[in-house]
Design a protein around this motif. Structure first.
Motif, short mmCIF file in Angstrom:
data_model
loop_
_atom_site.label_atom_id
_atom_site.label_comp_id
_atom_site.label_asym_id
_atom_site.label_seq_id
_atom_site.Cartn_x
_atom_site.Cartn_y
_atom_site.Cartn_z
N UNK A 89 1.04 -0.99 -0.05
CA UNK A 89 0.33 0.02 0.02
C UNK A 89 0.68 1.15 0.07
N UNK A 90 0.50 2.20 -1.18
CA UNK A 90 1.53 3.37 -0.99
C UNK A 90 1.31 4.45 -0.38
N UNK A 91 2.52 5.35 0.19
CA UNK A 91 1.91 6.57 1.16
C UNK A 91 2.95 7.45 0.38
N UNK A 92 2.55 8.97 0.54
CA UNK A 92 2.76 9.74 0.09
C UNK A 92 3.49 10.00 1.96
N UNK A 93 4.73 10.39 2.26
CA UNK A 93 5.29 11.18 3.28
C UNK A 93 5.75 12.42 3.29
N UNK A 94 5.39 13.62 4.64
CA UNK A 94 6.39 14.63 4.75
C UNK A 94 7.33 14.63 5.74
N UNK A 95 8.57 15.10 5.52
CA UNK A 95 9.35 14.54 6.90
C UNK A 95 10.27 16.11 6.92
N UNK A 96 10.03 16.79 7.87
CA UNK A 96 10.05 18.38 8.11
C UNK A 96 11.47 17.70 9.40
N UNK A 97 12.70 18.28 9.85
CA UNK A 97 12.87 18.85 10.85
C UNK A 97 13.48 20.24 11.15
N UNK A 98 13.49 20.43 11.80
CA UNK A 98 12.65 21.03 12.79
C UNK A 98 11.43 22.14 11.92
N UNK A 99 10.49 21.81 11.54
CA UNK A 99 9.83 22.50 10.25
C UNK A 99 10.00 23.31 9.23
N UNK B 283 13.62 22.54 16.30
CA UNK B 283 14.18 21.67 16.81
C UNK B 283 13.01 19.87 16.53
N UNK B 284 13.76 18.68 16.58
CA UNK B 284 12.44 17.98 16.53
C UNK B 284 12.91 17.09 15.19
N UNK B 285 11.67 16.40 14.78
CA UNK B 285 11.07 15.66 13.34
C UNK B 285 10.12 15.93 13.52
N UNK B 286 9.40 15.89 12.48
CA UNK B 286 7.56 16.32 12.02
C UNK B 286 7.48 15.61 10.73
N UNK B 287 6.58 14.35 10.95
CA UNK B 287 6.46 13.19 9.43
C UNK B 287 4.59 13.57 10.02
N UNK B 288 4.35 13.81 8.54
CA UNK B 288 2.91 13.38 8.35
C UNK B 288 2.02 12.69 6.91
N UNK B 289 1.39 11.66 7.37
CA UNK B 289 1.64 10.67 5.94
C UNK B 289 0.60 10.85 5.61
#
Lengths: 337, 119
Positions: free
Chosen positions: A95-105, A169-175
């Motif tokens: 199953x495919x997913x689109x993933x947004x990845x950010x570091x410190x937004x 900071x950190x990481x942000x992930x949206x799927x």
């Protein structure tokens, strides 16, 4: 919804498709030398432990509670990659997913500040399982700068270099899952064994006290979305991953962080494997200009007169294993340690 | 008391065990749970309502029965569960009502979502 299962974030979307599931974990790895050379992919040394921030309301900062999500511990001497493992649905495909990845937004693919929602031009997301792993900021076609941890406020993080502030900071992930009708269309029912192009993969996140800064250069392609933009559902789930430096982790959780990883030099000296990943069937994205202009930790340290990386000797990996999609359903990228 | 669900169940269970072990006679079980045999007999016949939580827990132990199940048969909820609910009554009332019609396997897998906040 997102659950924490054995140090993985498990994203499910029962309202879109009963079996749509993506696991995301954060792999510990060694910091590749930040010396201008281009390195292959370093190994995965096991997943970073993840905990709910809500379990430590008295010891995490109010900002972290406000952001919600999870936290993980990271040494300044280590780096992290994110592994994406999408669920294989029998007789259909993965199953495919689109993933947004950010570091410190800061979006790791485009260098833009965080925008909730997918955009196609430029593509501000990656597609799992086409993309099994993400190791850093996309600076050029086929080249990334490794995600390495630096204290927020020291000026090294991508966030601070771009916005002038060390706020998140950190990481942000949206799927975002593929729409069920699009999945049925792209992956119609067929006998098992004929269709499994995709690789499973995942490589961790981090957030909090620490920000992710651009480290050494690494050969890794971020692939173009081969599906139609309309195939993606707008339903999505997101998670903030806070990164605590290892000492802070102990004071937050009361338990010790994992032991520090080996240096690139130690690892390579023992002939342990590095990795290259080729997917001839996918088209790499060009990389983001704004990210290409970031200064690496070593470059910036030199300017500031700091020595942010006590160990930064060049290495020459000789044992490089090539991994290709289609070879197997499970791609393993692990070192021995 | 006419509804003899609790007493009837205890009697049936005790008699079953007694056929193989005389330690499960009315007299011996009453002694094990520290009540008079006549009192236990009246409970088994339904002449008296079920005993206290303490006695029910002792009975569960003596007859190797699940204490929560025996308490439920007696129309009671254990004190520790009551305390748990009293701490967060609204939350647990909602959770329990939500789970009411779910199959056991679904109820047993308690799901905890990773909370999203404001970024």
């Amino acid at each position: 919804m997102i659950e924490l299962r054995r140090d993985s974030l498990v994203f499910t979307f029962p309202e879109v498709h009963p079996q749509a599931q993506l696991s995301v974990n954060f792999q510990r790895t060694l910091r590749i030398p930040d010396d201008g050379k281009e390195y292959p992919l370093p190994p995965g040394l096991g997943a970073f432990p993840l905990r709910h921030v809500d379990d430590f309301p008295k010891t995490v900062s109010p900002d972290w509670l406000e952001h919600g999500g999870v936290l993980l511990p990271m040494y300044q001497s280590e780096a992290l990659w994110i592994m994406f493992q999408a669920k294989y649905i029998d007789e259909h495909g993965t199953y495919p997913f689109a993933v947004q990845v950010a570091a410190g937004k800061i979006n790791a693919v485009t260098g833009d500040t965080w925008k909730e929602g997918l955009e196609r031009r430029p593509q501000n997301y990656l597609v799992a399982p086409t993309q099994p792993w993400l190791d850093g900021f996309s600076v050029k076609k086929g080249l990334i700068r490794q995600f390495v941890a630096m204290p927020l406020g020291a000026g090294y993080s991508a966030e601070e270099q771009i916005t002038g502030k060390g706020e998140y900071g950190g990481l942000q992930i949206s799927v975002f899952p593929m729409k069920a009708v699009a999945f049925e269309r792209h992956f119609p029912r067929r006998p098992a064994g004929l269709f499994s192009k995709f690789v499973k993969g995942c490589r961790g996140f981090v957030e909090s006290d620490m920000g992710l800064a651009p480290g050494g250069l690494m050969k890794q392609e971020i692939y173009e979305d081969r599906f139609a933009f309309d195939d993606w559902d707008t339903t999505h789930s997101r998670c903030f991953v806070h990164i605590a430096n290892s000492l802070v982790w102990r004071s937050i959780t009361g338990v010790n962080p994992p032991t520090p990883p080996p240096t690139s030099k130690e690892y390579t000296k023992h002939g342990l494997p590095w990795f290259d990943y080729y997917d001839d069937g996918s088209v790499p994205l060009p990389g983001a200009d704004v990210l290409a202009q970031l200064q690496s930790v070593a470059e910036l340290g030199k300017k500031k007169g700091d020595v942010p990386l006590p160990e930064n000797e060049s290495v020459s990996p000789s044992n490089v294993k090539v991994i290709r999609p289609r070879k197997s359903k499970e791609q393993v990228r692990e070192g021995v340690f | 008391m006419n509804d003899n669900g609790f007493g009837g169940y205890i009697r049936q269970r005790r008699e079953e065990l007694r056929t193989e072990d005389s330690d499960f006679s009315l007299r011996k079980v009453a002694a094990a749970i520290d009540v008079e045999p006549s009192y236990l007999s009246k409970i088994e016949r339904g002449d008296l309502p079920p005993p206290s939580e303490k006695a029910i827990l002792a009975l569960a132990k003596a007859l190797n029965e699940n204490p929560d199940m025996l308490l439920a048969l007696a129309g009671k909820v254990s004190t520790d569960l009551q305390q748990i609910i009293r701490k967060r009554p609204k939350l647990f009332a909602e959770v329990i009502r939500e789970l009411k019609d779910m199959p056991d396997h679904a109820v047993l897998r308690v799901v905890r979502e990773v909370r999203d906040g404001n970024w």
